[in-house]
Design a protein around this motif. Structure first.
Motif, PDB file in Angstrom:
ATOM      1  N   LEU A 541      13.953   3.956  -5.279  1.00  0.00           N
ATOM      2  CA  LEU A 541      13.276   3.234  -4.556  1.00  0.00           C
ATOM      3  C   LEU A 541      11.752   3.065  -4.949  1.00  0.00           C
ATOM      4  O   LEU A 541      11.248   1.844  -4.992  1.00  0.00           O
ATOM      5  N   HIS A 542      11.158   4.089  -4.708  1.00  0.00           N
ATOM      6  CA  HIS A 542       9.591   4.127  -5.355  1.00  0.00           C
ATOM      7  C   HIS A 542       9.455   3.381  -6.569  1.00  0.00           C
ATOM      8  O   HIS A 542       8.351   2.866  -6.843  1.00  0.00           O
ATOM      9  N   ARG A 544      11.186   1.238  -8.232  1.00  0.00           N
ATOM     10  CA  ARG A 544      11.378  -0.132  -8.349  1.00  0.00           C
ATOM     11  C   ARG A 544      10.143  -0.736  -7.506  1.00  0.00           C
ATOM     12  O   ARG A 544       9.706  -1.985  -7.871  1.00  0.00           O
ATOM     13  N   ASP A 545       9.734  -0.051  -6.369  1.00  0.00           N
ATOM     14  CA  ASP A 545       8.718  -0.807  -5.661  1.00  0.00           C
ATOM     15  C   ASP A 545       7.379  -0.789  -6.559  1.00  0.00           C
ATOM     16  O   ASP A 545       6.847  -1.981  -6.686  1.00  0.00           O
ATOM     17  N   TYR A 546       7.277  -0.053  -7.400  1.00  0.00           N
ATOM     18  CA  TYR A 546       6.065   0.107  -8.401  1.00  0.00           C
ATOM     19  C   TYR A 546       6.243  -0.732  -9.367  1.00  0.00           C
ATOM     20  O   TYR A 546       5.329  -1.664 -10.100  1.00  0.00           O
ATOM     21  N   LYS A 548       8.052  -3.733  -9.151  1.00  0.00           N
ATOM     22  CA  LYS A 548       7.811  -4.777  -8.450  1.00  0.00           C
ATOM     23  C   LYS A 548       6.519  -5.453  -8.453  1.00  0.00           C
ATOM     24  O   LYS A 548       5.935  -6.510  -8.738  1.00  0.00           O
ATOM     25  N   LEU A 549       5.736  -4.272  -8.122  1.00  0.00           N
ATOM     26  CA  LEU A 549       4.021  -4.653  -7.897  1.00  0.00           C
ATOM     27  C   LEU A 549       3.393  -4.881  -9.419  1.00  0.00           C
ATOM     28  O   LEU A 549       2.844  -5.761  -9.556  1.00  0.00           O
ATOM     29  N   THR A 565      13.330  -5.366 -12.149  1.00  0.00           N
ATOM     30  CA  THR A 565      13.544  -4.231 -11.707  1.00  0.00           C
ATOM     31  C   THR A 565      14.702  -3.951 -11.426  1.00  0.00           C
ATOM     32  O   THR A 565      15.502  -2.565 -11.572  1.00  0.00           O
ATOM     33  N   CYS A 601       5.111   3.894 -13.908  1.00  0.00           N
ATOM     34  CA  CYS A 601       5.753   3.623 -12.466  1.00  0.00           C
ATOM     35  C   CYS A 601       6.675   4.866 -12.042  1.00  0.00           C
ATOM     36  O   CYS A 601       6.645   5.245 -11.020  1.00  0.00           O
ATOM     37  N   ALA A 605       6.435   7.284  -8.887  1.00  0.00           N
ATOM     38  CA  ALA A 605       7.487   7.301  -8.041  1.00  0.00           C
ATOM     39  C   ALA A 605       7.775   8.842  -7.726  1.00  0.00           C
ATOM     40  O   ALA A 605       8.049   9.448  -6.694  1.00  0.00           O
TER      41      ALA A 605
END
Length: 658
Positions: A541-542, A544-546, A548-549, A565, A601, A605
């Protein structure tokens, strides 16, 4: 945790250096060789100390790498604030050996020594070891080139199981123990036991065959024994039947022995006569022959002396005396008229007289020498004559052309004399034995009585039975020899059978232990996989968040699809896989810059998964050297967003990456 300030007394190239940290983004942009990586390594050393190693390589040995070039005390201090708001200052110095290192912790407000943390400061602050620190809060330029990707400490922290670090050790030990029992290729204890079992079974088969042969031979030996016993009984019965003829047979035996003694005496006499004939009837003693051999050797070792060919005249001395006597008065008489003759006449006369004396002496010596030589010649001729006379008594020896000299002829005579003496001794012994036997058994020399038909038949039957008994005895002995040859193998039958039972039990125990170890290893791996999958969801999850950013910054670029992602998956060993066109491959298929961004990333994460809402500082040691301008821009924007709620120390060597 938040960094406040650090002071470097000496560490690598850095000396008397102070740095105060801001709460958010801290950028340190200096030229190559300034010591940026050394600065980042100093913070790690303050928290964890130097990693113990025996490597002599400077790149692998931190102590050798960072001891100050300029000399002085190596070390410094780091002031930080814990998540509870407690300010502390750690001071460390480093020597050439680990035993020379020092560690002290002080309260940052009062300045008094603190016992809040031990020398394992980093592990107690972050809950991870130095390797985990380098793979979470410390990010260097070697994002994708680190070949020692050890995430054991991080995994242990993520599943809140501190002994998970022993998982690999346990698996290795179990695997090592399992390989003791079986290794691919037919090696290990099970294979050894199986080979030993095959050898034991082969030996048992051989022992069974030997035992069967031994039993058969024992049966045959008993049959031969029974037959021999029957034949011996038959022989005894036959002997009883012909007992009446024993006296006759005894008489024949005595007569045969008497005849044998008589024949021996006769043969000995013939041998004596033959030896005497070879010696022409003249048998010298061995001493006489040995004396002739010695004389022959004297002749061979010497030569006949020669007489002198010339001798002094017999009248010469007399003439010299007369001339000398005449010269003396003549010289005196004639000297009255000739003074020279007066002086020389007497001298010549004296010289002639002296010469006559000398010649007389020499003739006497010559006569003595001639007498000695003539005596030697006479002796030589006498020895040669005696030797010739001795050998002339043996014409057979002289006629033998193989004997080329007198010494060989004499030795041949000696051999014949020795043979004659032995023949005489044998004749005397044979005659003495015959006379003694005649005196004891005169009946043996009476005319021989003919055997009756029954006596002849009984003797033939006895001979036949004796031969049959001897044959049976020989066959029985052959059986015994074969039994003795097969006995060692046959006697091992019980031992082999017991060994097979023992080996089968041992092999079964090995196989059971092998299966237990294999099942244990499978259970451990299953348990490990179950534990590690707990944190994958959070990390995924973390991550993919990074991502995405990061991709928000490169949406309008041609490489945007590279960072979709949904295409990335994090595995339990913290590697990243990429799925494209229905195929999943390692992230190594990406460009070097792409791999660095994915790795960046992933580090963020992992840090989030490790510390949750607690946001420790991050140290980035120029990790963007492989990125192009667009990717550097996206990565720096990502750092600025992260720096809004956590402390970051970013060091680089170029303003384009600042």
């Amino acid at each position: 945790m938040k960094l406040i300030e650090c002071y470097i007394e000496n560490f690598g190239r850095l000396s008397a250096f102070t740095y105060r940290f801001d709460a958010g983004m801290n950028v340190l942009c200096e030229e190559n060789g300034w010591g940026k990586s050394t600065f980042a390594a100093f913070i790690k050393a303050m928290l964890y100390g130097f990693t113990p190693t025996r490597s002599r390589s400077v790149t692998q040995n931190e102590r050798q790498k960072y001891l100050p070039w300029q000399g002085g005390v190596c070390g410094g201090s780091l002031t930080f604030e814990t998540d509870d708001g407690v300010r502390l200052r750690v001071e460390r110095t480093f020597g050439t050996k680990e035993a020379q290192d020092t560690y002290r912790l002080f309260d940052g407000v009062t300045g008094l020594p603190s016992t809040a943390f031990s020398e394992k400061l980093g592990e107690e602050l972050f809950g991870i070891d130095a390797a985990g620190y380098e793979r979470s809060t410390y990010i260097s330029e070697k994002l994708t080139s680190d070949d020692t990707k050890d995430y054991t400490g991080i995994q242990a922290r993520l599943v809140e199981m501190q002994d998970l670090s022993d998982y690999k050790i346990a698996c290795d030990r179990i695997e090592k123990q399992r390989k003791r029992y079986w290794v691919q290729g037919g090696r290990g204890a099970i294979a050894d036991a199986d080979a030993a079992l095959s050898r034991a079974r082969l030996e048992l088969t051989e022992s069974e065959e030997a035992l069967a042969k031994t039993n058969e031979l024992n049966r045959m030996s008993r049959e031969f024994e029974d037959k021999r016993t029957a034949k011996e009984a038959e022989l005894r019965a036959l002997r009883r039947e012909v007992e009446a003829s024993i006296a006759a047979r005894s008489s024949r035996a005595l007569a045969a022995h008497a005849k044998e003694l008589t024949d021996r005496a006769r043969e000995a006499r013939e041998q004596v006569d033959a030896c005497a004939s070879r010696l022409s009837g003249k048998v010298p003693t061995l001493a006489e022959v040995d004396e002739q051999i010695r004389m022959q050797r004297r002749l061979a070792e010497s030569t006949k002396p020669e007489l002198p060919k010339t001798s002094l005249p017999r009248l010469l001395p007399l003439l010299m005396f007369i001339a000398g006597v005449l010269f003396i008065p003549t010289g005196i008489l004639l000297g009255r008229t000739a003074k020279l003759f007066y002086a020389l006449g007497p001298i010549l006369g004296l010289l002639l007289i002296a010469g006559g004396i000398i010649v007389t002496f020499l003739r006497r010596r010559q006569a003595e020498t001639r007498a000695v030589i003539e005596a030697g010649r006479a002796e030589y001729d006498g020895i040669a004559a005696r030797l010739t006379a001795f050998l002339s008594d043996f014409p057979v020896v002289l006629a033998d052309k193989t004997l080329t000299d007198d010494e060989k002829r004499l030795w041949r005579v000696r051999e014949w004399v020795e043979a004659y003496r032995l023949a005489v001794h044998d004749e005397e012994q044979a005659r003495s034995q015959a006379e003694s036997f005649r005196a004891a058994h005169p009946e043996a020399f009476a005319p021989e009585r003919a055997l009756t038909a029954d006596e002849q038949s009984g003797g033939e039957k006895e001979a036949v039975l004796t031969r049959e008994i001897d044959k049976l005895r020989e066959e029985q002995e052959q059986c015994r020899r074969l039994i003795a040859r097969y006995a060692p193998a046959a006697e091992r039958y019980t031992e082999c059978a017991q060994a097979i039972v023992s080996l089968e039990a041992k092999k079964a125990a090995y196989e059971k232990s092998y299966e237990i170890l294999r099942a244990t290893l499978d259970y451990l791996k299953a348990a490990h996989d179950g534990l590690t999958t707990r944190y994958l969801g959070s990390i995924q999850l973390h991550f993919r968040d990074y991502m995405k950013l990061l991709t928000d910054e490169v949406t309008d670029t041609p490489v945007a699809d590279e960072y979709a992602t949904e295409a990335y998956t994090v595995t339990p060993d913290f590697s990243v896989q990429v799925t494209r066109f229905g195929q999943t491959k390692p992230s190594d298929v990406l460009s070097r810059g792409g791999r660095d961004l994915v790795a960046l990333c992933l580090r963020f994460a992992i840090s989030d998964a490790l510390f949750g809402d607690t946001k420790p500082f991050l140290i980035l040691d120029d990790p963007f050297i492989n990125l192009d301008d667009e990717k550097v821009k996206a990565a720096m924007e990502l750092l600025r967003r992260i720096a809004k709620d956590r402390q970051i120390l970013y060091v680089c060597c170029h303003t384009s990456r600042a």
